[in-house]
Scaffold this motif. Structure first.
Motif, PDB file in Angstrom:
ATOM      1  N   ARG A  56       0.807  -1.223   0.000  1.00 40.29           N
ATOM      2  CA  ARG A  56       0.000   0.000   0.000  1.00 40.29           C
ATOM      3  C   ARG A  56       0.837   1.268   0.000  1.00 40.29           C
ATOM      4  N   ALA A  57       2.154   1.154   0.041  1.00 36.06           N
ATOM      5  CA  ALA A  57       3.046   2.312  -0.022  1.00 36.06           C
ATOM      6  C   ALA A  57       4.008   2.082  -1.187  1.00 36.06           C
ATOM      7  N   LEU A  58       3.947   2.974  -2.158  1.00 35.56           N
ATOM      8  CA  LEU A  58       4.727   2.830  -3.381  1.00 35.56           C
ATOM      9  C   LEU A  58       5.841   3.861  -3.436  1.00 35.56           C
ATOM     10  N   HIS A  59       6.940   3.477  -4.031  1.00 33.41           N
ATOM     11  CA  HIS A  59       8.087   4.352  -4.243  1.00 33.41           C
ATOM     12  C   HIS A  59       8.326   4.386  -5.751  1.00 33.41           C
ATOM     13  N   ILE A  60       7.912   5.467  -6.394  1.00 31.62           N
ATOM     14  CA  ILE A  60       7.945   5.570  -7.849  1.00 31.62           C
ATOM     15  C   ILE A  60       9.038   6.545  -8.269  1.00 31.62           C
ATOM     16  N   ARG A  61       9.916   6.115  -9.151  1.00 33.41           N
ATOM     17  CA  ARG A  61      10.941   6.986  -9.732  1.00 33.41           C
ATOM     18  C   ARG A  61      10.529   7.307 -11.161  1.00 33.41           C
ATOM     19  N   LEU A  62      10.598   8.585 -11.513  1.00 32.87           N
ATOM     20  CA  LEU A  62      10.151   9.013 -12.842  1.00 32.87           C
ATOM     21  C   LEU A  62      11.204   9.844 -13.547  1.00 32.87           C
ATOM     22  N   MET A  63      11.201   9.739 -14.871  1.00 31.65           N
ATOM     23  CA  MET A  63      12.033  10.549 -15.736  1.00 31.65           C
ATOM     24  C   MET A  63      11.122  11.186 -16.786  1.00 31.65           C
ATOM     25  N   ALA A  64      11.319  12.473 -17.057  1.00 33.49           N
ATOM     26  CA  ALA A  64      10.524  13.171 -18.068  1.00 33.49           C
ATOM     27  C   ALA A  64      11.256  13.168 -19.400  1.00 33.49           C
TER      28      ALA A  64
END
Length: 88
Positions: free
Chosen positions: A32-40
């Motif tokens: 229920r706890a997410l760690h999302i890494r994003l690149m644009a």
């Protein structure tokens, strides 16, 4: 509450992979706890781990969450979003 460190990191070897299941399966298993890494890049946000693309966009992640939460309206999912790298 269970959390998934580097939630979307499933591809490109031992130095990058931290998960063995896709997001929907993680949610179904109790995460229920997410760690999302994003690149644009080009107006789209991509799930990444370092420079490794993880075969999902942020829109796809949100769509998966929407389906899960519609099916489980009493649940709450926390999401930490981190800027990983950005391409020009």
């Amino acid at each position: 509450m269970w959390r998934a460190h580097d939630t979307m990191s499933r591809f490109w070897g031992d130095g990058v992979e931290t998960q063995s299941m896709p997001l929907g399966a993680l949610l179904d298993s109790g995460i229920r706890a997410l760690h999302i890494r994003l690149m644009a890049s080009g107006g789209t946000l991509y799930a990444t781990h370092g420079v490794s693309y993880q075969s999902a966009t942020f829109d796809q992640i949100l769509a998966t969450l929407k389906v899960f939460l519609a099916a489980h309206p009493r649940e709450t999912v926390l999401m930490r979003v981190k800027r990983d790298n950005s391409l020009p």
